[in-house]
Design an enzyme around this catalytic site. Structure first.
Site, PDB file in Angstrom:
ATOM      1  N   ASP A  74       0.821  -1.213   0.000  1.00 54.66           N
ATOM      2  CA  ASP A  74       0.000   0.000   0.000  1.00 54.66           C
ATOM      3  C   ASP A  74       0.856   1.264   0.000  1.00 54.66           C
ATOM      4  O   ASP A  74       0.471   2.288  -0.576  1.00 54.66           O
ATOM      5  CB  ASP A  74      -0.930   0.000   1.206  1.00 54.66           C
ATOM      6  CG  ASP A  74      -2.107  -0.956   1.014  1.00 54.66           C
ATOM      7  OD1 ASP A  74      -2.183  -1.586  -0.056  1.00 54.66           O
ATOM      8  OD2 ASP A  74      -2.941  -1.064   1.933  1.00 54.66           O
ATOM      9  N   GLY A  75       2.029   1.211   0.644  1.00 59.19           N
ATOM     10  CA  GLY A  75       2.919   2.371   0.642  1.00 59.19           C
ATOM     11  C   GLY A  75       3.375   2.730  -0.759  1.00 59.19           C
ATOM     12  O   GLY A  75       3.514   3.912  -1.099  1.00 59.19           O
ATOM     13  N   LYS A  79       2.660   6.244  -2.996  1.00 52.69           N
ATOM     14  CA  LYS A  79       3.678   6.957  -3.775  1.00 52.69           C
ATOM     15  C   LYS A  79       3.285   7.035  -5.242  1.00 52.69           C
ATOM     16  O   LYS A  79       3.528   8.045  -5.922  1.00 52.69           O
ATOM     17  CB  LYS A  79       5.025   6.255  -3.609  1.00 52.69           C
ATOM     18  CG  LYS A  79       6.178   6.922  -4.347  1.00 52.69           C
ATOM     19  CD  LYS A  79       6.504   8.297  -3.797  1.00 52.69           C
ATOM     20  CE  LYS A  79       7.734   8.877  -4.479  1.00 52.69           C
ATOM     21  NZ  LYS A  79       8.057  10.231  -3.978  1.00 52.69           N
ATOM     22  N   ASN A 150      -5.046   8.808   1.531  1.00 53.94           N
ATOM     23  CA  ASN A 150      -5.475   8.197   2.793  1.00 53.94           C
ATOM     24  C   ASN A 150      -5.912   9.229   3.831  1.00 53.94           C
ATOM     25  O   ASN A 150      -7.038   9.194   4.294  1.00 53.94           O
ATOM     26  CB  ASN A 150      -4.349   7.344   3.377  1.00 53.94           C
ATOM     27  CG  ASN A 150      -4.437   5.895   2.955  1.00 53.94           C
ATOM     28  OD1 ASN A 150      -5.301   5.517   2.172  1.00 53.94           O
ATOM     29  ND2 ASN A 150      -3.542   5.076   3.466  1.00 53.94           N
ATOM     30  N   ASP A 180      -2.487  13.595  21.121  1.00 55.90           N
ATOM     31  CA  ASP A 180      -1.196  13.487  20.438  1.00 55.90           C
ATOM     32  C   ASP A 180      -1.289  13.999  19.006  1.00 55.90           C
ATOM     33  O   ASP A 180      -0.270  14.217  18.355  1.00 55.90           O
ATOM     34  CB  ASP A 180      -0.721  12.030  20.413  1.00 55.90           C
ATOM     35  CG  ASP A 180      -0.269  11.546  21.777  1.00 55.90           C
ATOM     36  OD1 ASP A 180      -0.189  12.368  22.703  1.00 55.90           O
ATOM     37  OD2 ASP A 180       0.005  10.332  21.919  1.00 55.90           O
ATOM     38  N   GLY A 192      -6.544   2.619   7.407  1.00 59.59           N
ATOM     39  CA  GLY A 192      -5.137   2.861   7.678  1.00 59.59           C
ATOM     40  C   GLY A 192      -4.909   3.405   9.084  1.00 59.59           C
ATOM     41  O   GLY A 192      -5.326   2.824  10.089  1.00 59.59           O
ATOM     42  N   TYR A 193      -4.254   4.561   9.149  1.00 60.10           N
ATOM     43  CA  TYR A 193      -3.898   5.196  10.415  1.00 60.10           C
ATOM     44  C   TYR A 193      -5.140   5.437  11.273  1.00 60.10           C
ATOM     45  O   TYR A 193      -5.144   5.202  12.491  1.00 60.10           O
ATOM     46  CB  TYR A 193      -3.182   6.509  10.100  1.00 60.10           C
ATOM     47  CG  TYR A 193      -2.465   7.186  11.238  1.00 60.10           C
ATOM     48  CD1 TYR A 193      -2.283   6.580  12.480  1.00 60.10           C
ATOM     49  CD2 TYR A 193      -1.935   8.468  11.056  1.00 60.10           C
ATOM     50  CE1 TYR A 193      -1.605   7.222  13.505  1.00 60.10           C
ATOM     51  CE2 TYR A 193      -1.259   9.118  12.075  1.00 60.10           C
ATOM     52  CZ  TYR A 193      -1.098   8.498  13.296  1.00 60.10           C
ATOM     53  OH  TYR A 193      -0.429   9.139  14.314  1.00 60.10           O
TER      54      TYR A 193
END
Length: 295
Positions: A74-75, A79, A150, A180, A192-193
């Site tokens: 996925d990274g 890109k 994302n 945070d 994702g995140y």
């Protein structure tokens, strides 16, 4: 047909899969153009028997490409989006990595999948993106890359102290998150995140965006789903003079009190989806839903 190919890394034992891709495309007289840095990586690995020396390279894309093959995880796809941008070139995500919510074509099925794609036996899944503007303008934000597939996230920098993220939606005050950081994610980015911080899973065809706090001090601060027509404004303050902003995997540092305006991008990214694939199937497979783990 003209196809661009991109990869970031050379995964262990990936030469066999790259070989299959190159052979299948060449067999069908497809014009192959490889991203320049990826070609250098391939040249360093003599296991590739295809004559890569003869292939053309690109550093930027144009509208002459019919498909864009992303080889990795996925990274690598995130890109890849920075190459495709608003050119409407469908991305074929071939997963030679690990999890792969976006790169859904598995390396074990490369030959069959490419045959289907070249026969146009696929549909196109359109994904929304987010763009950001900063006030005052910041030189570190390149206007040609001010988008994220994302998420856009703000995080504390060089401190263990929380930051305050003053958040407005359509110019109306929502909340000041002591945390945070804060994530603004697309439906694509919901797995994702945002998901790792307790955000909901959202079908990528949904016209929405989700705000997810990162380790909030107040436990009543919960993820919030909004229409993707919303304009979200963030202003960060804290003990340090700067904070981090990430657009997918691209990170920059901004000064405290900088205002970020986040909204839906005016273009979409298109993913090739084979007939047997779907978001529900990928979700069930990757998250191991429906499997009996009692034994």
């Amino acid at each position: 047909m003209k196809v661009g190919i991109y990869g970031q890394f050379y995964h262990d034992n990936s030469e066999a899969y790259i070989q299959l891709i190159l052979d299948a495309l060449q067999k069908n007289n497809v014009e192959i153009v490889i991203e320049a840095n990826f070609l250098k990586i391939l040249k360093d690995h003599q296991e590739i028997t295809h004559n890569v020396e003869a292939l053309n390279t690109f550093t930027q894309l144009d509208s002459s490409y019919d498909l864009f093959f992303s080889i990795g995880g996925d990274g690598t796809i995130l890109k890849s989006v920075t190459f495709v941008r608003n050119l409407n070139i469908p991305i074929v995500g071939i997963n030679t990595g690990r999890l792969g919510f976006l790169a859904t074509i598995q390396k074990e099925n490369i030959s069959e999948s490419i045959a289907q794609i070249l026969n146009k036996e696929y549909s196109v899944s359109e994904r929304s993106l987010l763009t950001i503007e900063t006030y005052p303008a910041d030189e570190s934000l390149t206007t040609s890359l001010n988008f994220a597939l994302n998420e856009v996230a703000v995080n504390r920098k060089n401190t263990t102290s929380m930051i305050k993220v003053e958040t407005k939606v359509n110019d109306k005050y929502l909340n000041s998150y002591w945390s945070d950081g804060l994530i603004v994610a697309t439906p694509t980015g919901s797995t994702g995140y945002s998901l790792s911080c307790g955000g909901p899973v959202i079908d990528p065809s949904t016209n929405s965006v989700v705000i997810t706090p990162i380790a909030p001090h107040n436990l009543t601060a919960r993820p919030l789903v909004l229409p993707d027509s919303s304009e979200i404004s963030l202003k960060v303050s804290g003990r340090e003079d700067t904070f981090l902003v990430s657009l997918d995997s691209r990170i920059m540092t901004l000064a405290n009190e900088t205002i970020l305006l986040i909204k839906k991008a005016p273009f979409t990214i298109k993913f090739v989806q084979l007939p047997e694939d779907s978001f529900i199937k990928t979700l069930r497979k990757k998250l191991l839903w429906g499997e009996d783990k009692r034994n």
